[in-house]
Structures are given as structure tokens and as C-alpha cells.
Motif scaffolding. Structure first.
Motif, mmCIF file in Angstrom:
data_model
loop_
_atom_site.group_PDB
_atom_site.id
_atom_site.type_symbol
_atom_site.label_atom_id
_atom_site.label_comp_id
_atom_site.label_asym_id
_atom_site.label_seq_id
_atom_site.Cartn_x
_atom_site.Cartn_y
_atom_site.Cartn_z
ATOM 1 N N GLY A 1 34.690 35.993 48.313
ATOM 2 C CA GLY A 1 33.379 35.996 47.669
ATOM 3 C C GLY A 1 33.463 35.629 46.209
ATOM 4 O O GLY A 1 33.821 34.510 45.861
ATOM 5 N N LEU A 2 33.195 36.625 45.344
ATOM 6 C CA LEU A 2 33.183 36.356 43.908
ATOM 7 C C LEU A 2 33.408 37.650 43.144
ATOM 8 O O LEU A 2 32.907 38.707 43.537
ATOM 9 N N THR A 3 34.163 37.566 42.062
ATOM 10 C CA THR A 3 34.277 38.676 41.118
ATOM 11 C C THR A 3 33.409 38.336 39.930
ATOM 12 O O THR A 3 33.642 37.334 39.239
ATOM 13 N N SER A 4 32.359 39.131 39.697
ATOM 14 C CA SER A 4 31.395 38.803 38.649
ATOM 15 C C SER A 4 32.000 39.037 37.275
ATOM 16 O O SER A 4 32.999 39.752 37.116
ATOM 17 N N ASP A 5 31.348 38.445 36.269
ATOM 18 C CA ASP A 5 31.803 38.635 34.891
ATOM 19 C C ASP A 5 31.725 40.105 34.490
ATOM 20 O O ASP A 5 32.432 40.539 33.582
ATOM 21 N N GLY A 6 30.862 40.865 35.179
ATOM 22 C CA GLY A 6 30.750 42.289 34.893
ATOM 23 C C GLY A 6 31.717 43.152 35.686
ATOM 24 O O GLY A 6 31.673 44.379 35.606
ATOM 25 N N GLY A 7 32.575 42.512 36.494
ATOM 26 C CA GLY A 7 33.605 43.244 37.231
ATOM 27 C C GLY A 7 33.220 43.654 38.636
ATOM 28 O O GLY A 7 33.978 44.385 39.291
ATOM 29 N N LEU A 8 32.087 43.187 39.154
ATOM 30 C CA LEU A 8 31.700 43.523 40.523
ATOM 31 C C LEU A 8 32.439 42.626 41.514
ATOM 32 O O LEU A 8 32.503 41.412 41.329
ATOM 33 N N ASP A 9 32.985 43.226 42.536
ATOM 34 C CA ASP A 9 33.610 42.464 43.611
ATOM 35 C C ASP A 9 32.573 42.239 44.706
ATOM 36 O O ASP A 9 32.173 43.170 45.399
ATOM 37 N N ILE A 10 32.154 41.001 44.860
ATOM 38 C CA ILE A 10 31.071 40.663 45.775
ATOM 39 C C ILE A 10 31.638 40.041 47.039
ATOM 40 O O ILE A 10 32.387 39.059 46.994
ATOM 41 N N THR A 11 31.293 40.639 48.154
ATOM 42 C CA THR A 11 31.710 40.113 49.449
ATOM 43 C C THR A 11 30.656 39.143 49.959
ATOM 44 O O THR A 11 29.485 39.494 50.085
ATOM 45 N N ALA A 12 31.067 37.916 50.214
ATOM 46 C CA ALA A 12 30.161 36.887 50.719
ATOM 47 C C ALA A 12 31.026 35.787 51.323
ATOM 48 O O ALA A 12 32.245 35.921 51.420
ATOM 49 N N HIS A 13 30.401 34.706 51.714
ATOM 50 C CA HIS A 13 31.136 33.581 52.291
ATOM 51 C C HIS A 13 30.931 32.361 51.405
ATOM 52 O O HIS A 13 29.872 31.725 51.470
ATOM 53 N N PRO A 14 31.914 32.051 50.532
ATOM 54 C CA PRO A 14 31.756 30.879 49.659
ATOM 55 C C PRO A 14 31.488 29.622 50.474
ATOM 56 O O PRO A 14 32.038 29.434 51.557
ATOM 57 N N GLU A 15 30.594 28.775 49.943
ATOM 58 C CA GLU A 15 30.250 27.560 50.663
ATOM 59 C C GLU A 15 31.432 26.592 50.692
ATOM 60 O O GLU A 15 32.401 26.735 49.933
ATOM 61 N N ASP A 16 31.371 25.620 51.573
ATOM 62 C CA ASP A 16 32.438 24.634 51.689
ATOM 63 C C ASP A 16 32.637 23.941 50.350
ATOM 64 O O ASP A 16 31.676 23.562 49.675
ATOM 65 N N GLY A 17 33.877 23.789 49.959
ATOM 66 C CA GLY A 17 34.192 23.138 48.693
ATOM 67 C C GLY A 17 34.426 24.103 47.554
ATOM 68 O O GLY A 17 34.924 23.715 46.500
ATOM 69 N N ALA A 18 34.060 25.372 47.732
ATOM 70 C CA ALA A 18 34.312 26.375 46.699
ATOM 71 C C ALA A 18 35.788 26.780 46.753
ATOM 72 O O ALA A 18 36.319 27.102 47.811
ATOM 73 N N VAL A 19 36.435 26.755 45.600
ATOM 74 C CA VAL A 19 37.876 27.005 45.526
ATOM 75 C C VAL A 19 38.130 28.319 44.790
ATOM 76 O O VAL A 19 37.578 28.542 43.707
ATOM 77 N N PRO A 20 38.933 29.226 45.354
ATOM 78 C CA PRO A 20 39.269 30.465 44.647
ATOM 79 C C PRO A 20 39.822 30.170 43.259
ATOM 80 O O PRO A 20 40.633 29.245 43.081
ATOM 81 N N GLY A 21 39.363 30.933 42.273
ATOM 82 C CA GLY A 21 39.776 30.724 40.895
ATOM 83 C C GLY A 21 38.809 29.866 40.115
ATOM 84 O O GLY A 21 38.873 29.801 38.879
ATOM 85 N N GLN A 22 37.883 29.216 40.817
ATOM 86 C CA GLN A 22 36.887 28.349 40.190
ATOM 87 C C GLN A 22 35.718 29.169 39.656
ATOM 88 O O GLN A 22 35.358 30.203 40.219
ATOM 89 N N ASP A 23 35.118 28.719 38.521
ATOM 90 C CA ASP A 23 33.891 29.364 38.044
ATOM 91 C C ASP A 23 32.807 29.193 39.093
ATOM 92 O O ASP A 23 32.629 28.099 39.656
ATOM 93 N N GLY A 24 32.074 30.266 39.370
ATOM 94 C CA GLY A 24 31.043 30.187 40.392
ATOM 95 C C GLY A 24 29.899 31.129 40.112
ATOM 96 O O GLY A 24 29.889 31.855 39.106
ATOM 97 N N VAL A 25 28.928 31.121 40.996
ATOM 98 C CA VAL A 25 27.787 32.035 40.901
ATOM 99 C C VAL A 25 27.504 32.608 42.282
ATOM 100 O O VAL A 25 27.723 31.949 43.305
ATOM 101 N N ALA A 26 27.046 33.855 42.307
ATOM 102 C CA ALA A 26 26.542 34.486 43.530
ATOM 103 C C ALA A 26 25.031 34.609 43.366
ATOM 104 O O ALA A 26 24.551 35.146 42.364
ATOM 105 N N VAL A 27 24.288 34.084 44.330
ATOM 106 C CA VAL A 27 22.831 34.036 44.232
ATOM 107 C C VAL A 27 22.213 34.687 45.471
ATOM 108 O O VAL A 27 22.649 34.418 46.598
ATOM 109 N N PHE A 28 21.205 35.545 45.252
ATOM 110 C CA PHE A 28 20.531 36.185 46.383
ATOM 111 C C PHE A 28 19.119 36.571 45.987
ATOM 112 O O PHE A 28 18.802 36.782 44.812
ATOM 113 N N SER A 29 18.256 36.646 46.975
ATOM 114 C CA SER A 29 16.845 36.937 46.738
ATOM 115 C C SER A 29 16.620 38.436 46.534
ATOM 116 O O SER A 29 17.302 39.267 47.163
ATOM 117 N N PRO A 30 15.660 38.811 45.685
ATOM 118 C CA PRO A 30 15.304 40.232 45.559
ATOM 119 C C PRO A 30 14.858 40.844 46.885
ATOM 120 O O PRO A 30 15.003 42.054 47.093
#
Length: 349
Positions: free
Chosen positions: A247-276
Motif C-alpha cells: 500500500g503506502l506509508t503516509s508522510d504522517g507515518g500511517l501504514d495504509i493497506t491497499a492495492h497499488p495500481e499497475d506501474g506503482a513501484v515500492p519506494g516511489q512517491d505516491g498518494v492514497a486517495v479515497f472518498s469520504p
């Protein structure tokens, strides 16, 4: 014929490069003070940048690079700026207001009035021709202002939040009008309204701190935002961080479990996006497989349609009024935001 711009203004920390095709509308999004109006002011010739150049078709609007000092005055640039307020001449009637541009460009009176009548008909304002601006409603005056801008036949139309001063009844009509007249024109529109961006613009750019931080097809920018501002405009939560294998480790230290989309590489800057709407709110930690549970402090509660929007920890959740009452939510409470992994999109920043 295209439009290209590269301009820097050091006093405002502004440095932007932009290009438009011959019949393309670009929406400029961004927070207040980001540099959006500065961009239009530079293009229109109301603000002189420190360096850069701009070309509109075969015309160089300014060239301030490498010791050059070429800078066309505003009235010779082939641009028309439509601001939030109509700014009609109060001592002229509507027809004379619209004819003013063609007259100033050298057209004779008969030709200028013919052009004015044409554009008043286009914006469905012919019936106001003999009225003074003080006799018009806000929506009527803004339609006349659109006609006045188009009567000059600008090569580039600049719109600075043209719907901002209109009521909820006048804005939809002007939006439909602009959609029709912009279909074959080159335009830049500043807006804070996601509907304006989606209806009127082929592309969108996000300006923050005097820089373009995000750009792409309008729907793509709003459906897959990569900046906090675009995410907020689209009504989405966004957490920047580093992509991981799970998934993603946020800049605030949250470990987010998700399924990175195709082409996303571990260690790369990314964003986790979800609807309220994908966020559930609990008074204690909830765990499941696979779920994300974050402890957050409620900062605000506000009506949002038929829901209550809960703001906490820089994120938002939409819940029913009944659920809010059952939880006894008040600002300052610590609650848990819970989101299923399948509801979170993770992709490169």
C-alpha cells in the motif's frame, strides 16, 4: 495557431509555463493567493513579469529573456479579460457597451453596432440593448459582459471566476452559454467550481505557490488527484507518502493497506486517495481483513447534503445524522476512521 507562455515574477514567487491549442479551454484551479489571477494579468498585459516570453499565434505578446524588453500593450494583444464583476460602463446602454470594443479597434459605428447586436443575440440578451447597466440583474449584466468580451473577437479569452458573483439561478444559464461559445475558441478559465471545470475545460492545471503542481485532462485530474487542493475540490481524501508493497506509508507515518495500481513501484512517491463516503466512524479500533483503522481527533462537523461530514485528522468522513447522534460526536473527541483496502486507490504522485 497555438499559445505558449513562460513567465516569472519574483515578487510573487510566480514561475509558470503553459501552452494551449487553437480551440482549447484550460481550467486553472488552486487556493486563494496561489497565483491564478497573476497568470491572467500577465497574459492580458496588466502585470509585467520579470522574465519570460509569450506567443499568441504569430504575435509575440512579450519577450523579456536575455536582455529583451519587448512587451505589447494590453489593447494590442488580442486577449479579452472577463472578471468576476461585469464592469460595464454605467453611462452607456448595453448596446453601446458591447460595441465599445469593436469601435476602439477601428470599426465604424454601423459595423460595431451590428457586431454588438450579433453577440447580444448569442448570449440571449438582445432585449436589454437599450437598458443601462444599473437596470440589469447580476446574471443579465454578466451575460452582457460576455458579449462585450466576444465582440472584440479575441484570439484568447481569459475568464476570472465569471460565475463567482452570480446567484444559483443565473450561474447555470451562463455556464451553458460559455460551454457553447467556448467550443470553438481558445480560453483560460479560473474557477473553484468542479462543475465549471468539468463542463467547460478540456484540460486542468492546479497552481499552488506560484507553480503548476498538477496538470492533465480535466476528468483525470479530478478523478485521480495528485495534490491536496485537487483532491479537496473533487471531494476526496488524499494522503501523500511512499508506495510500499502492500500500500503506502503516509508522510504522517500511517501504514495504509491497499492495492497499488499497475506501474506503482515500492519506494516511489505516491498518494492514497479515497472518498469520504468510504469511511466508517467508530468509537474504538475496528479490525478486519483487510481494513485500515486510524485514530483521529474530530475538529469539525458540518451538513453535507443529507449526510454529516466529519472532519478529523486532516481527513473527512460522510455519515448519516443518525450515526453522528448515536456516536455522540463533538469536536475534540478521538474516534477511529475505518476504510476497507479495496476502497483506497494508491498511485504515483
Amino acid at each position: 495557431m497555438t499559445f505558449t507562455l513562460n513567465a516569472a515574477l519574483h515578487a510573487r514567487n510566480f514561475d509558470v509555463s503553459l501552452s494551449l491549442g487553437p480551440a482549447e479551454t484550460v481550467a486553472v484551479l488552486g487556493p486563494n493567493g496561489a497565483g491564478k489571477s497573476t497568470l491572467l494579468g500577465i497574459i492580458a498585459g496588466l502585470i509585467r513579469p520579470d522574465s519570460g516570453h509569450a506567443v499568441l499565434g504569430d504575435k509575440t505578446l512579450f519577450n523579456l529573456d536575455a536582455g529583451n524588453s519587448h512587451c505589447l500593450p494590453p489593447h494590442t494583444r488580442g486577449t479579452a479579460l472577463l472578471a468576476q464583476e461585469p464592469l460595464l460602463f454605467p453611462h452607456m446602454n448595453v448596446l453601446e457597451n458591447v460595441a465599445f470594443g469593436p469601435r476602439a479597434a477601428g470599426a465604424n459605428r454601423a459595423s460595431a453596432l451590428q457586431t454588438a447586436r450579433h453577440w447580444l443575440a448569442e448570449v440571449e440578451a438582445s432585449e436589454f440593448a437599450d437598458r443601462r447597466p444599473g437596470q440589469l440583474s447580476g446574471g443579465q449584466a454578466q451575460r452582457v459582459a460576455v458579449a462585450r468580451a466576444l465582440a472584440t473577437d479575441p484570439e484568447l479569452l481569459l475568464l476570472d471566476e465569471p460565475m463567482a458573483a452570480l446567484d444559483i439561478h443565473a450561474a447555470p444559464m451562463l455556464r451553458r452559454l460559455l460551454k457553447r461559445v467556448l467550443a470553438s475558441r481558445r480560453a483560460i478559465i479560473i474557477t473553484h467550481d468542479v462543475l465549471d471545470a468539468l463542463m467547460l475545460a478540456d484540460r486542468a492545471i492546479v497552481v499552488e505557490g506560484g507553480r503548476i503542481t498538477e496538470a492533465g485532462p480535466t476528468r483525470g485530474v479530478l478523478e485521480k488527484p495528485r495534490s491536496k487542493f485537487a483532491a479537496g475540490l473533487a471531494g476526496m481524501n488524499l494522503l501523500p507518502g511512499i508506495i510500499t508493497g502492500r500500500g503506502l506509508t503516509s508522510d504522517g507515518g500511517l501504514d495504509i493497506t491497499a492495492h497499488p495500481e499497475d506501474g506503482a513501484v515500492p519506494g516511489q512517491d505516491g498518494v492514497a486517495v479515497f472518498s469520504p463516503t468510504a469511511v466508517s466512524v467508530f468509537l474504538s479500533a475496528e479490525h478486519g481483513s483487510p481494513r485500515n483503522s486510524f485514530a483521529v481527533t474530530v475538529t469539525d462537523l458540518e451538513p453535507h447534503g443529507d449526510q454529516i461530514r466529519v472532519h478529523a485528522g486532516g481527513l473527512s468522513a460522510d455519515i448519516t445524522p443518525a450515526a453522528s447522534a448515536d456516536l455522540g460526536l463533538t469536536p475534540g473527541m478521538t474516534v477511529y476512521f475505518v476504510i476497507k483496502a479495496t476502497a483506497i486507490a494508491v498511485y504515483p504522485a
